[in-house]
Design a protein around this motif. Sequence first.
Motif, PDB file in Angstrom:
ATOM      1  N   GLY A   1       0.767  -1.231   0.000  1.00  0.00           N
ATOM      2  CA  GLY A   1       0.000   0.000   0.000  1.00  0.00           C
ATOM      3  C   GLY A   1       0.803   1.288   0.000  1.00  0.00           C
ATOM      4  N   ARG A   2       2.109   1.189   0.023  1.00  0.00           N
ATOM      5  CA  ARG A   2       2.929   2.397   0.002  1.00  0.00           C
ATOM      6  C   ARG A   2       3.122   2.845  -1.453  1.00  0.00           C
ATOM      7  NH1 ARG A   2       2.920   3.757   4.645  1.00  0.00           N
ATOM      8  NH2 ARG A   2       3.701   2.595   6.412  1.00  0.00           N
ATOM      9  N   PRO A   3       3.219   4.147  -1.673  1.00  0.00           N
ATOM     10  CA  PRO A   3       3.382   4.635  -3.050  1.00  0.00           C
ATOM     11  C   PRO A   3       4.547   3.973  -3.798  1.00  0.00           C
ATOM     12  CG  PRO A   3       2.917   6.466  -1.591  1.00  0.00           C
ATOM     13  CD  PRO A   3       3.109   5.255  -0.717  1.00  0.00           C
ATOM     14  N   GLU A   4       5.650   3.726  -3.097  1.00  0.00           N
ATOM     15  CA  GLU A   4       6.813   3.121  -3.769  1.00  0.00           C
ATOM     16  C   GLU A   4       6.588   1.647  -4.104  1.00  0.00           C
ATOM     17  OE1 GLU A   4       7.577   2.936   0.709  1.00  0.00           O
ATOM     18  OE2 GLU A   4       6.818   4.454  -0.683  1.00  0.00           O
ATOM     19  N   GLN A   5       5.511   1.049  -3.632  1.00  0.00           N
ATOM     20  CA  GLN A   5       5.192  -0.348  -3.923  1.00  0.00           C
ATOM     21  C   GLN A   5       4.109  -0.481  -4.996  1.00  0.00           C
ATOM     22  OE1 GLN A   5       4.171  -1.082   0.232  1.00  0.00           O
ATOM     23  NE2 GLN A   5       5.753  -2.669   0.281  1.00  0.00           N
ATOM     24  N   ARG A   6       3.766   0.609  -5.655  1.00  0.00           N
ATOM     25  CA  ARG A   6       2.631   0.605  -6.576  1.00  0.00           C
ATOM     26  C   ARG A   6       2.801  -0.383  -7.731  1.00  0.00           C
ATOM     27  NH1 ARG A   6      -2.313   3.213  -6.674  1.00  0.00           N
ATOM     28  NH2 ARG A   6      -3.380   2.308  -8.450  1.00  0.00           N
ATOM     29  N   GLU A   7       4.002  -0.505  -8.272  1.00  0.00           N
ATOM     30  CA  GLU A   7       4.205  -1.450  -9.382  1.00  0.00           C
ATOM     31  C   GLU A   7       3.860  -2.871  -8.963  1.00  0.00           C
ATOM     32  OE1 GLU A   7       7.845  -1.296 -11.628  1.00  0.00           O
ATOM     33  OE2 GLU A   7       7.912   0.881 -11.424  1.00  0.00           O
ATOM     34  N   GLN A   8       4.287  -3.257  -7.770  1.00  0.00           N
ATOM     35  CA  GLN A   8       3.971  -4.598  -7.282  1.00  0.00           C
ATOM     36  C   GLN A   8       2.463  -4.739  -7.061  1.00  0.00           C
ATOM     37  OE1 GLN A   8       5.564  -5.717  -3.440  1.00  0.00           O
ATOM     38  NE2 GLN A   8       5.449  -7.901  -3.959  1.00  0.00           N
TER      39      GLN A   8
END
Length: 191
Positions: free
Chosen positions: A167-174
């Motif tokens: 749910g973190r912005p930096e995890q959006r691709e996953q």
Amino acid sequence: MASEAGRPLRADARRNREKILSAAVRIFAEQGLDAHMERIAKEAGVGSGTLYRNFPTREVLIEAAYRNELDKLCDAVPELLESMPPQRALRAWTGRFIDYATAKLGMAEALRAVVETGVNPYAHSRERILEALASLLSASIDAGSVRSDISAEDLFAALTGIALTCGRPEQREQAERLLDLIGDGLRAQAR
């Protein structure tokens, strides 16, 4: 959208309210309870008076910002179903769900403070989300594009898992890859 007196808001007042709510989500997500109301007003491009006229307390603003995010998510269903095939509408909505969850996670500290005052901003969240998912699933099942043995509750559980782990912005691709994986698993021929 109506004013406190029940009258519809003027277009400029509605725009100001929307700008304030958007700024509040961003700033509370970044700064938590350390966020200053004046910074939110400045970010929204409105004066402090406008902010406080719409949201007299920090708690009222936090609750309104959260509910606005929920409304945007759930109210998008008819437009999505009207503008694209049901399975694509469902997939587009799941991406919006991750946006909503990311905002909610970012605002967690601020939302906890609201809950501590005795207000439950989550009171009808689950029901509204399940209703939105049920509409999207029903349209997709009727179109023959997704399997019929998956419930809105099942899909909500899967989406919540993705939101909690990615749910973190930096995890959006996953998160997007996992949403695609769910979409593949929902296809009618996947059974």
